[in-house]
Scaffold this motif. Structure first.
Motif, short mmCIF file in Angstrom:
data_model
loop_
_atom_site.label_atom_id
_atom_site.label_comp_id
_atom_site.label_asym_id
_atom_site.label_seq_id
_atom_site.Cartn_x
_atom_site.Cartn_y
_atom_site.Cartn_z
N PHE A 1 -8.87 -5.90 -0.37
CA PHE A 1 -8.47 -4.86 0.58
C PHE A 1 -8.55 -5.35 2.02
CE2 PHE A 1 -9.45 -0.85 2.95
CZ PHE A 1 -8.22 -0.26 2.76
N CYS A 2 -7.42 -5.27 2.72
CA CYS A 2 -7.30 -5.63 4.15
C CYS A 2 -7.70 -7.07 4.44
CB CYS A 2 -8.14 -4.69 5.02
SG CYS A 2 -7.52 -3.00 5.06
N SER A 3 -7.69 -7.94 3.44
CA SER A 3 -8.21 -9.30 3.64
C SER A 3 -7.36 -10.13 4.58
CB SER A 3 -8.34 -10.01 2.29
OG SER A 3 -7.07 -10.11 1.65
N ASN A 4 -6.05 -9.83 4.69
CA ASN A 4 -5.20 -10.64 5.57
C ASN A 4 -4.72 -9.86 6.79
OD1 ASN A 4 -3.51 -8.92 4.26
ND2 ASN A 4 -2.05 -10.47 3.55
N LEU B 1 0.84 -1.20 0.00
CA LEU B 1 0.00 0.00 0.00
C LEU B 1 0.88 1.26 0.00
CD1 LEU B 1 -2.85 -0.87 2.54
CD2 LEU B 1 -3.13 -0.42 0.11
N ALA B 2 1.89 1.28 0.87
CA ALA B 2 2.78 2.44 0.94
C ALA B 2 3.52 2.63 -0.38
CB ALA B 2 3.78 2.26 2.09
N TYR B 3 3.95 1.53 -0.97
CA TYR B 3 4.68 1.58 -2.24
C TYR B 3 3.79 2.16 -3.34
CZ TYR B 3 8.31 -0.06 -5.47
OH TYR B 3 9.33 -0.13 -6.39
N ALA C 1 -11.82 -3.32 -3.26
CA ALA C 1 -12.69 -4.49 -3.39
C ALA C 1 -12.38 -5.49 -2.30
CB ALA C 1 -12.50 -5.13 -4.76
N SER C 2 -13.42 -6.02 -1.68
CA SER C 2 -13.23 -7.03 -0.64
C SER C 2 -14.56 -7.73 -0.37
CB SER C 2 -12.74 -6.40 0.66
OG SER C 2 -12.64 -7.37 1.69
N PRO C 3 -14.53 -9.05 -0.18
CA PRO C 3 -15.77 -9.75 0.20
C PRO C 3 -16.12 -9.56 1.67
CG PRO C 3 -13.97 -11.31 0.06
CD PRO C 3 -13.41 -9.99 -0.37
#
Length: 716
Positions: free
Chosen positions: A537-540, A521-523, A567-569
């Protein structure tokens, strides 16, 4: 526990002090008895103690420093759909101490501070996380600080303490008017949620009311740290930048030369005795490291002094491994006044001297898109060829189908317009087309089958999308941001919750999966892209880190005008933090529904997550009885759901932690004199009168809850 005397505004001298587990055991002069206080209590042998009603103080030249009751404060951390109560306190429990030790061991500077140290912890009650999620240490002020000396070098007077100029005599007489924040550590999962500011606020409160050394209460709180060059988090707590410390690069060879030559005299305490001030302890430790360095590397006295004499900022990098525990470079320094006069003095001096600092570099530069992104009647399907085999033929026969190819529709007739700076969340089950849509928005065609696309996409002329990309490099993370200096790179990593010095020096492959995601994300943020496409997004990430990352992304995007399509479920942990303007809900049937954020949250049944501290309100008049062991129960109307264990009693003047031993239920009619005595009353009649006063509608048939407890520390 304080025992051996009935106290009423009397003064006693501490004649003996020794460590007793997590406490200091204090023995007073012959008529005073003994008592215990937490290790963080600011007391020494020879101190004068005043005991008044239900409080114990150290008598200072400029006031009273409270040592009992010890510091306890409840603060609320509320952000982005999360509301959590946290207790900030001194360590008094073995589980708290073990949890603190584990967090301290993970910090990049896990070294003992010098001089007096008081430690406050952030005590958590969320079972998903450790008991201690942060801590802050206060310590003895270092003797020399060039920035501080410059600020204080002006006439000052308050409450019997004064100086005309901050010369050597003023420094010697008043150094203990300073108290220093030596360390502030937050569990990585809670970084970016404001916990650091809460810890600093607790340190301010503790310093103002509880800290003392050498018979002086502090007037100023200070902190000097390298990290403040890049993340000046203390500014949000009201601390003021006063300049930079001098460091010891220019004089280290003189200091170490003198101490090494006189090391035997130092050990015999003929010169520079430990415990006199933090800087003395620090210098002795540096001397010991220098001597060990000579022994380990076969260096003579002349060799090591020559190396130190030739050090410069340019050469520090080369010799850092050799001297990093001996040299110190200039650090940003902040101060604040702990009373109105001291704060006014600081503000006037900063203005008079015209103290200013370079702004913290920002690693993000974005030109917002010039117009909307338009998706017009887009349909997407995939065609896959079916290879003829016995097994595929069996399936065709079993289900009555005979295609030579299979066509699957993923998205059906989707139209929407995404405005510049808008944040969109795409959600839906696996296979509903989330990744496919993001790939088309980034002009990718990453699918094993050829997509059949109908409809149109319209992009603004300055459309520059970017998505998360893998990193293949053996370099440390801090070196991977092309064209960015160190402050800008640290700012970028701080935005996504990477704020640990060890992490900055790791290679990408050495990171955990969560750390890899945050670095990507920072990159991406460093690329200058004006449209951020964030798949899975933020899945892990764990729930708390997901909130911190999503909140950081949302705030930066709003500030710089970036357009975000994530996008994320699974959105439950971060949707409030991401705060999307709209949600695109895709289904496996190819349907796409656009829903406003608030309506989507309402339809999803999402609620704010609250973590509350077990607590009860209690009248101040009962606190005295509790401390003196005259009240061991509290009786409440109704059937209360109270569990044995930790409980915070809150009154107007102070908070009190107790351990609930048992919970019983009775009707008001069945209360007896024994219940009354345990609750601090003479008889059942007196107890009933008080209950009827507090609960006007109570009756004999009413159920009451009897909560039996024991305070952590009490006066007998």
């Amino acid at each position: 526990m304080i025992s051996g005397h009935a106290f009423a505004n009397e003064n006693f001298e501490i004649i003996k002090l020794q460590t007793d587990g997590l406490y200091k055991k204090i023995k007073l002069n012959e008529t005073g008895g003994s008592f215990r206080v937490p290790l963080s209590a600011c007391v020494s042998e020879g101190d004068l103690i005043e005991i008044s009603k239900n409080k114990v103080y150290t008598v200072c030249k400029n006031g009273l420093a409270q040592i009992f009751p010890y510091y306890v404060s409840k603060k609320n951390l509320e952000r982005d759909g999360l509301e959590i109560d946290i207790i900030f306190k001194e360590i008094t429990d073995a589980d708290e101490f073990r949890s603190y030790q584990k967090l301290a061991a993970s910090h990049y500077r896990n070294q003992r501070a010098f001089g007096r140290v008081s430690r406050l912890i952030a005590r958590n009650f969320d079972p998903l996380y450790p008991k201690v999620i942060g801590y802050i240490e206060l310590g003895t002020a270092l003797y020399m600080n060039k920035a501080r000396s410059r600020i204080l070098n002006s006439p000052f007077s308050y409450n019997g303490i004064s100086w005309q100029s901050w010369d050597t005599n003023a420094l010697r007489a008043n150094i203990n008017l300073m108290v220093r924040i030596t360390r502030c550590v937050v569990l990585p999962e809670f970084r970016g949620l404001g916990l650091g500011q809460k810890l600093v606020m607790s340190a301010i409160e503790f310093a103002r009311d509880h800290w003392q050394i050498g018979g002086l209460k502090p007037y100023f709180l200070e902190i000097s740290a390298d990290m403040l060059k890049f993340v000046p988090f203390v500014e949000k707590s009201g601390m003021l930048f006063i300049g930079e410390t001098e460091g010891n690069l220019e004089r280290v060879w003189k200091d170490m030369g003198y101490l090494i030559k006189n090391s035997e005299r130092v050990k015999e305490k003929e010169i520079v005795q430990r415990g006199k001030s933090g800087i003395v302890d620090q210098q002795i430790s540096r001397m010991n490291r220098a001597i060990k360095l000579m022994e380990d590397n076969g260096l003579s006295f002349e060799d090591i002094i020559e190396k130190m004499k030739n050090l410069s900022k340019e050469k520090v990098l080369k010799d850092f491994d050799l001297f990093h525990q001996i040299i110190s470079l200039p650090k940003p320094s902040y101060m604040m006044g702990l009373n109105e006069s001291a704060q006014k003095f600081l503000m006037e001096r900063i203005k008079e001297i015209n103290v200013s600092r370079n702004k913290v570099a920002k690693g993000i530069s974005i030109e917002p898109i010039e117009g909307p992104i338009s998706i017009n009647k887009v349909s997407v399907s995939f065609r896959s060829e079916v290879r003829r085999t016995r097994k595929t033929h069996a399936i065709q026969q079993a289900f009555g189908i005979s295609p030579s190819h299979i066509e699957t529709q993923i998205i059906n007739d989707l139209s929407m317009s995404i405005s510049p700076g808008e944040i969109i969340l795409i959600t839906g089950s696996s296979g509903s087309g989330k990744t496919t849509l993001l790939n088309m928005l980034s002009s990718k065609k990453e699918h094993s089958c050829t997509p059949i696309i109908q409809g149109d996409f319209f992009f603004p002329s300055n459309y520059r999308p970017s998505s998360l990309k893998g990193v293949h490099s053996k370099k440390a993370l801090i070196e991977l941001f092309k064209g960015k200096d160190v402050p800008s790179s640290l700012y970028l990593m701080g935005v996504v919750g990477l704020s640990d010095a060890f992490v900055y020096l790791k290679r990408f492959k050495e990171l955990s999966e969560g750390q890899k995601y945050r670095f990507l994300l920072a990159y991406m943020l460093s690329s200058g892209a004006n449209v951020w496409l964030l798949d899975e997004f933020c899945s892990n990430l764990d729930p708390m880190t997901a909130k911190a990352v999503a909140g950081g992304i949302q705030r930066i995007a709003r500030k710089f005008g970036a357009t975000v399509i994530a996008a994320s479920p699974h959105y439950e942990n971060f949707i409030s933090s991401l705060n999307p303007d709209r949600v695109l809900r895709l289904t496996s049937a190819g349907e796409g529904t656009i829903i406003e954020r608030d309506k989507f949250i309402e339809l999803s049944g999402l609620k704010k997550r609250k973590i509350k501290v077990p607590s009860l309100k209690i009248s101040q008049k009962y606190v005295d009885q509790i401390f003196r062991n005259q009240k061991v129960t509290t009786i409440r109307e109704g059937r209360k759901n109270i569990r044995p264990g930790f409980m915070l009693f809150e009154s107007k003047e102070q908070n009190l932690i107790v351990n609930v031993k048992s919970v019983k239920y009775k009707s008001l009619l069945n209360l007896d004199d024994f219940d009354a005595i345990k609750d601090g009353f003479v008889s059942k009649v007196e107890l009933m009168e008080e209950l009827e006063r507090i609960y006007p509608n109570i009756s004999e048939r009413s159920t009451v809850t009897i909560i039996e407890f024991e305070p952590e520390i009490k006066i007998v």
